[in-house]
Design a protein around this motif. Structure first.
Motif, PDB file in Angstrom:
ATOM      1  N   ILE A 269      11.709  -0.301  -7.468  1.00  0.00           N
ATOM      2  CA  ILE A 269      11.670  -1.576  -6.740  1.00  0.00           C
ATOM      3  C   ILE A 269      12.310  -2.679  -7.578  1.00  0.00           C
ATOM      4  O   ILE A 269      13.216  -3.392  -7.121  1.00  0.00           O
ATOM      5  N   ALA A 270      11.849  -2.838  -8.818  1.00  0.00           N
ATOM      6  CA  ALA A 270      12.399  -3.884  -9.683  1.00  0.00           C
ATOM      7  C   ALA A 270      13.857  -3.618 -10.014  1.00  0.00           C
ATOM      8  O   ALA A 270      14.679  -4.551 -10.075  1.00  0.00           O
ATOM      9  N   LEU A 271      14.207  -2.361 -10.253  1.00  0.00           N
ATOM     10  CA  LEU A 271      15.585  -2.032 -10.609  1.00  0.00           C
ATOM     11  C   LEU A 271      16.541  -2.342  -9.471  1.00  0.00           C
ATOM     12  O   LEU A 271      17.597  -2.951  -9.681  1.00  0.00           O
ATOM     13  N   PHE A 272      16.201  -1.931  -8.272  1.00  0.00           N
ATOM     14  CA  PHE A 272      17.087  -2.160  -7.133  1.00  0.00           C
ATOM     15  C   PHE A 272      17.258  -3.650  -6.859  1.00  0.00           C
ATOM     16  O   PHE A 272      18.343  -4.119  -6.511  1.00  0.00           O
ATOM     17  N   GLU A 273      16.193  -4.418  -7.039  1.00  0.00           N
ATOM     18  CA  GLU A 273      16.289  -5.858  -6.816  1.00  0.00           C
ATOM     19  C   GLU A 273      17.254  -6.519  -7.795  1.00  0.00           C
ATOM     20  O   GLU A 273      17.893  -7.523  -7.458  1.00  0.00           O
ATOM     21  N   GLN A 274      17.389  -5.958  -9.003  1.00  0.00           N
ATOM     22  CA  GLN A 274      18.232  -6.587 -10.021  1.00  0.00           C
ATOM     23  C   GLN A 274      19.616  -5.963 -10.138  1.00  0.00           C
ATOM     24  O   GLN A 274      20.581  -6.643 -10.485  1.00  0.00           O
TER      25      GLN A 274
ATOM     26  N   HIS B 115       4.935  -6.053  -4.913  1.00  0.00           N
ATOM     27  CA  HIS B 115       5.229  -6.003  -6.342  1.00  0.00           C
ATOM     28  C   HIS B 115       4.033  -5.517  -7.158  1.00  0.00           C
ATOM     29  O   HIS B 115       4.214  -4.821  -8.167  1.00  0.00           O
ATOM     30  N   ARG B 116       2.823  -5.822  -6.730  1.00  0.00           N
ATOM     31  CA  ARG B 116       1.654  -5.251  -7.416  1.00  0.00           C
ATOM     32  C   ARG B 116       1.621  -3.736  -7.239  1.00  0.00           C
ATOM     33  O   ARG B 116       1.329  -2.986  -8.175  1.00  0.00           O
ATOM     34  N   GLY B 117       1.905  -3.287  -6.009  1.00  0.00           N
ATOM     35  CA  GLY B 117       1.914  -1.849  -5.761  1.00  0.00           C
ATOM     36  C   GLY B 117       2.960  -1.141  -6.588  1.00  0.00           C
ATOM     37  O   GLY B 117       2.732  -0.046  -7.105  1.00  0.00           O
ATOM     38  N   ALA B 118       4.143  -1.757  -6.718  1.00  0.00           N
ATOM     39  CA  ALA B 118       5.213  -1.152  -7.504  1.00  0.00           C
ATOM     40  C   ALA B 118       4.880  -1.164  -8.995  1.00  0.00           C
ATOM     41  O   ALA B 118       5.136  -0.188  -9.702  1.00  0.00           O
TER      42      ALA B 118
ATOM     43  N   VAL C 128       0.834  -1.204   0.000  1.00  0.00           N
ATOM     44  CA  VAL C 128       0.000   0.000   0.000  1.00  0.00           C
ATOM     45  C   VAL C 128       0.867   1.252   0.000  1.00  0.00           C
ATOM     46  O   VAL C 128       0.577   2.226  -0.704  1.00  0.00           O
ATOM     47  N   GLN C 129       1.935   1.245   0.808  1.00  0.00           N
ATOM     48  CA  GLN C 129       2.844   2.387   0.809  1.00  0.00           C
ATOM     49  C   GLN C 129       3.338   2.714  -0.601  1.00  0.00           C
ATOM     50  O   GLN C 129       3.322   3.870  -1.025  1.00  0.00           O
ATOM     51  N   VAL C 130       3.803   1.680  -1.294  1.00  0.00           N
ATOM     52  CA  VAL C 130       4.373   1.890  -2.618  1.00  0.00           C
ATOM     53  C   VAL C 130       3.297   2.299  -3.623  1.00  0.00           C
ATOM     54  O   VAL C 130       3.510   3.180  -4.466  1.00  0.00           O
ATOM     55  N   ALA C 131       2.123   1.685  -3.536  1.00  0.00           N
ATOM     56  CA  ALA C 131       1.045   2.042  -4.460  1.00  0.00           C
ATOM     57  C   ALA C 131       0.690   3.523  -4.343  1.00  0.00           C
ATOM     58  O   ALA C 131       0.574   4.231  -5.355  1.00  0.00           O
TER      59      ALA C 131
ATOM     60  N   ASP D 121       1.796  -1.420 -10.554  1.00  0.00           N
ATOM     61  CA  ASP D 121       0.565  -0.751 -10.985  1.00  0.00           C
ATOM     62  C   ASP D 121       0.300   0.567 -10.269  1.00  0.00           C
ATOM     63  O   ASP D 121      -0.649   1.277 -10.620  1.00  0.00           O
ATOM     64  N   GLY D 122       1.094   0.881  -9.252  1.00  0.00           N
ATOM     65  CA  GLY D 122       0.952   2.155  -8.574  1.00  0.00           C
ATOM     66  C   GLY D 122      -0.390   2.334  -7.899  1.00  0.00           C
ATOM     67  O   GLY D 122      -0.966   1.387  -7.348  1.00  0.00           O
ATOM     68  N   ILE D 123      -0.911   3.552  -7.976  1.00  0.00           N
ATOM     69  CA  ILE D 123      -2.126   3.877  -7.235  1.00  0.00           C
ATOM     70  C   ILE D 123      -3.346   3.116  -7.758  1.00  0.00           C
ATOM     71  O   ILE D 123      -4.374   3.038  -7.087  1.00  0.00           O
ATOM     72  N   GLY D 124      -3.229   2.533  -8.932  1.00  0.00           N
ATOM     73  CA  GLY D 124      -4.306   1.699  -9.461  1.00  0.00           C
ATOM     74  C   GLY D 124      -4.186   0.232  -9.093  1.00  0.00           C
ATOM     75  O   GLY D 124      -4.964  -0.594  -9.575  1.00  0.00           O
ATOM     76  N   ALA D 125      -3.244  -0.102  -8.225  1.00  0.00           N
ATOM     77  CA  ALA D 125      -2.964  -1.504  -7.899  1.00  0.00           C
ATOM     78  C   ALA D 125      -4.069  -2.130  -7.065  1.00  0.00           C
ATOM     79  O   ALA D 125      -4.784  -1.451  -6.314  1.00  0.00           O
ATOM     80  N   LEU D 126      -4.170  -3.439  -7.190  1.00  0.00           N
ATOM     81  CA  LEU D 126      -4.995  -4.235  -6.288  1.00  0.00           C
ATOM     82  C   LEU D 126      -4.120  -4.768  -5.164  1.00  0.00           C
ATOM     83  O   LEU D 126      -2.942  -5.062  -5.360  1.00  0.00           O
TER      84      LEU D 126
END
Length: 499
Positions: free
Chosen positions: A239-244, A385-388, A217-220, A390-395
Motif C-alpha cells: 500500500i505505502a509503496l504503490f502510493e509513493q 493505512h492502519r490495516g496496511a 479490514v480487507q487489508v488487515a 499493522d495487519g491482522i493486529g490492526a485497530l
C-alpha cells in the motif's frame, strides 16, 4: 491500463494534450447524458477477478522471462504487467450466484497450474505474493520493464511531470526504508488481486461507498507483504509503496494539495459521474492518445459509445476502489474495481477474500442506515493505512464499536454481515461457509500471509542462524511450495520443511 500504444505515439506534445483534454471533457458529457437517459445494463449481477503474479527462479529470485512465458502460453487471458518478472491472469466474468466460488476456484487452479508448468520450461515458477521479497534495487531498473511500449511510455510521462527521482520512505516498527528510483519500476514489486463487481447506476454509490468503508479490514485480514528490499516494514507494505512509487508530485506540489494518482479519494459519493469528473478536473493526462470515435456523434445516432479517452484516462488514476465504464455485448455497464488486496497466498485465500468482499458490499449496500453515514471518510482512509501498517493486529474505527481490533470486528460483526450478503446473492450455503470459514480461521488464529512470512523468517534467523537475505529467500521458496499445495495460509506450519 491495458490499451496498447504504438511506439510511433511516444512523444506527446502540448497540442496532443489539448486535443485529449477536449475529447475527455466531451466523453464526460456523453457519459453523464447516458446516465440521464438510463442506457446502462441493469439485469446482470456479474463479478470478475484479475490476479497479478511474480515469476521466480529456483533460488527464489525474480525471473525476467514474462515475454518467453507469454509466448508459450499464447492465451489472451494472460497479459504482461509492468515488470518483466510479472504476469497477469484474467478470469472470465461469472454470475454472482450458486456455486460461483467453486467455479472460480477450478478456473484459477487450472490457469495457475498451467502458467507454472509453462514457466518451468523457461526456468521459472509462479509466486502469488503481494511484494516479492527477494527483489533488490539492482532489479528495479529501466531495462527490466516489460517489452511493451506502454509501460516505458507511462514511466516517461510520469517522470516528465515529476521532474526528479521517485522518493520512497516507509517506516516500519523498527526498520526504515529511505531510497529513490529514477523510474516507476518500484511499482513492479507489487502484485495484487482485483475484484470486479458489476453494478447499476443507481446502486453504484452504495457499492463504492461500502467498498471504501471495508478497505481497512480487507487489508488487515489479507495482508501479505511484510518485506521490501530486505527490510521488515508494514504488514501490507504494498500500500505505502504503490502510493509513493508512481507519485508524480514533488514535495511542493504535495504541500499545495495536489491530489496523488494513487488515491483513496476525498468523500463519500452519490453517483458514478462524480468520480469520473474528478479524474477530468484533477489529473493531467499521462497518455493523451486521441481515438477515432466521436462519442457524442455515436450517442446522437443511437449507438453506444466506448468513450475511449475517458477509459484510458481512468486507467491512469489508481484509486483503491476504481469506477469502471465498459461495453460488453453492445451494452454499456458500470463496475466497481476493488484494488486494495495483495495477491495470494493461495487460490482458496484469494477466494475467501472475494467472499468477504462481495458479501460485505451487498449487505452494507442494502442497509437502511448505511455505515458511511456514521463513519467519516477520513476515518475510513485512516483505517486503510492502519490495516496496511499493522495487519491482522490492526485497530479499526467502526460505528457502534469505537476503536476495535480488526479480528474482533470481523468475528463479532462483519462475518455475519458477509454471510447475510452472500445469502442475498444466493451463493450456495456450503460455499459461503467454506470460504468465510477461511476468514474466520485467520481472525481466530491471528495468522495471515504477512504473519506467516514474518514468523518463518524469524525462525530461520533465530533458530537456524541464517542472515536476513538468505532467510527471506528460503522463506519464499517454502512459501511457493506451500502455495502450490493450496491449503489456506492460516494452517501453514512454521519451521523446517520442503521447498
Amino acid at each position: 491500463m491495458g490499451e496498447r500504444l504504438a511506439a510511433a505515439e511516444i512523444g506527446f506534445d502540448g497540442r496532443d494534450r489539448e486535443r485529449f483534454r477536449n475529447r475527455l471533457t466531451a466523453c464526460q458529457d456523453v457519459f453523464e447524458q447516458m446516465l440521464a437517459q438510463d442506457l446502462f445494463e441493469k439485469g446482470r449481477k456479474l463479478c470478475g477477478i484479475e490476479l497479478e503474479l511474480h515469476l521466480i527462479d529456483g533460488q527464489g529470485r525474480p525471473a525476467m522471462v514474462n515475454r518467453q512465458v507469454l509466448e508459450r502460453i499464447a492465451s489472451p487471458d494472460f497479459q504482461t504487467e509492468i515488470g518483466s518478472f510479472n504476469l497477469e491472469v484474467n478470469i472470465a466474468p461469472h454470475k454472482l450466484v450458486g456455486t460461483m466460488l467453486s467455479e472460480l476456484k477450478e478456473e484459477m487452479d487450472t490457469a495457475l497450474h498451467y502458467a507454472d508448468r509453462v514457466a518451468a520450461a523457461c526456468g521459472a515458477g509462479v509466486a502469488m505474493i503481494g511484494v516479492l521479497p527477494t527483489l533488490g534495487e539492482a532489479h528495479l531498473v529501466r531495462e527490466n520493464f516489460s517489452q511493451e511500449d506502454r509501460y516505458v511510455l507511462l514511466n516517461d510521462q510520469i517522470a516528465l511531470v515529476r521532474g526528479e527521482d521517485f522518493r520512497v520512505r516507509i517506516e516500519g516498527d523498527d526498520e526504515i526504508l529511505d531510497t529513490a528510483f529514477p523510474t516507476i519500476m518500484a511499482e513492479a514489486c507489487c502484485t495484487s488481486v482485483q475484484f470486479h463487481l458489476q453494478v447499476t447506476p443507481d446502486g453504484f454509490a452504495r457499492a463504492w461507498n461500502a467498498a471504501q468503508a471495508i478497505a481497512g479490514v480487507q487489508v488487515a485480514l489479507g495482508a501479505n507483504s511484510p518485506f521490501l528490499l530486505g527490510k521488515r516494514l508494514w504488514h501490507e507494505t504494498r500500500i505505502a509503496l504503490f502510493e509513493q512509487a508512481t507519485d508524480f508530485r514533488t514535495v511542493e506540489l504535495a504541500a499545495q494539495g495536489v491530489r496523488p494518482r494513487v488515491w483513496f479519494g476525498e468523500r463519500w459519493v452519490r453517483g458514478p459521474a462524480e468520480l469520473f469528473r474528478e479524474n477530468v478536473m484533477y489529473f493531467t493526462s499521462l497518455l493523451p492518445k486521441v481515438g477515432r470515435e466521436d462519442s457524442a456523434a455515436v450517442l446522437a445516432a443511437g449507438g453506444i459509445p466506448h468513450l475511449p479517452e475517458l477509459r484510458l484516462h481512468n486507467g491512469t488514476v489508481y484509486r483503491w476502489n476504481r469506477p469502471v465504464y465498459d461495453v460488453a455485448r453492445g451494452k454499456p455497464h458500470l463496475r466497481v474495481e476493488n484494488r486494495v488486496l495483495p495477491a495470494g497466498p493461495t487460490v482458496i485465500d484469494v477466494l475467501a477474500n472475494a467472499a468477504l468482499f462481495y458479501g460485505l458490499v451487498r449487505a452494507l449496500s442494502d442497509q437502511d442506515s448505511p455505515v458511511w453515514r456514521r463513519l467519516s471518510f477520513a476515518a475510513a482512509r485512516e483505517n486503510l493505512h492502519r490495516g496496511a501498517r499493522d495487519g491482522i493486529g490492526a485497530l479499526q474505527l467502526w460505528p457502534g464499536f469505537g476503536m476495535v481490533s480488526a479480528r474482533r470486528l470481523v468475528l463479532e460483526h462483519l462475518l455475519p454481515l458477509a454471510a447475510e450478503g452472500l445469502d442475498r446473492w444466493r451463493i450456495d450455503p456450503r460455499e459461503r461457509d467454506l470460504y468465510l470459514g477461511v476468514i474466520e480461521g485467520r481472525a481466530r488464529t491471528g495468522r495471515n500471509g504477512a504473519v506467516w512470512q514474518l514468523e518463518q523468517v524469524r525462525y530461520l534467523q533465530e533458530e537456524l542462524g541464517l542472515g536476513r537475505h538468505e532467510a527471506i529467500a528460503s522463506m519464499l521458496r517454502r512459501y511457493a511450495h506451500l502455495g502450490r499445495e493450496g491449503q489456506p495460509v492460516h494452517t501453514w506450519p512454521v519451521g523446517p520443511g520442503g521447498e
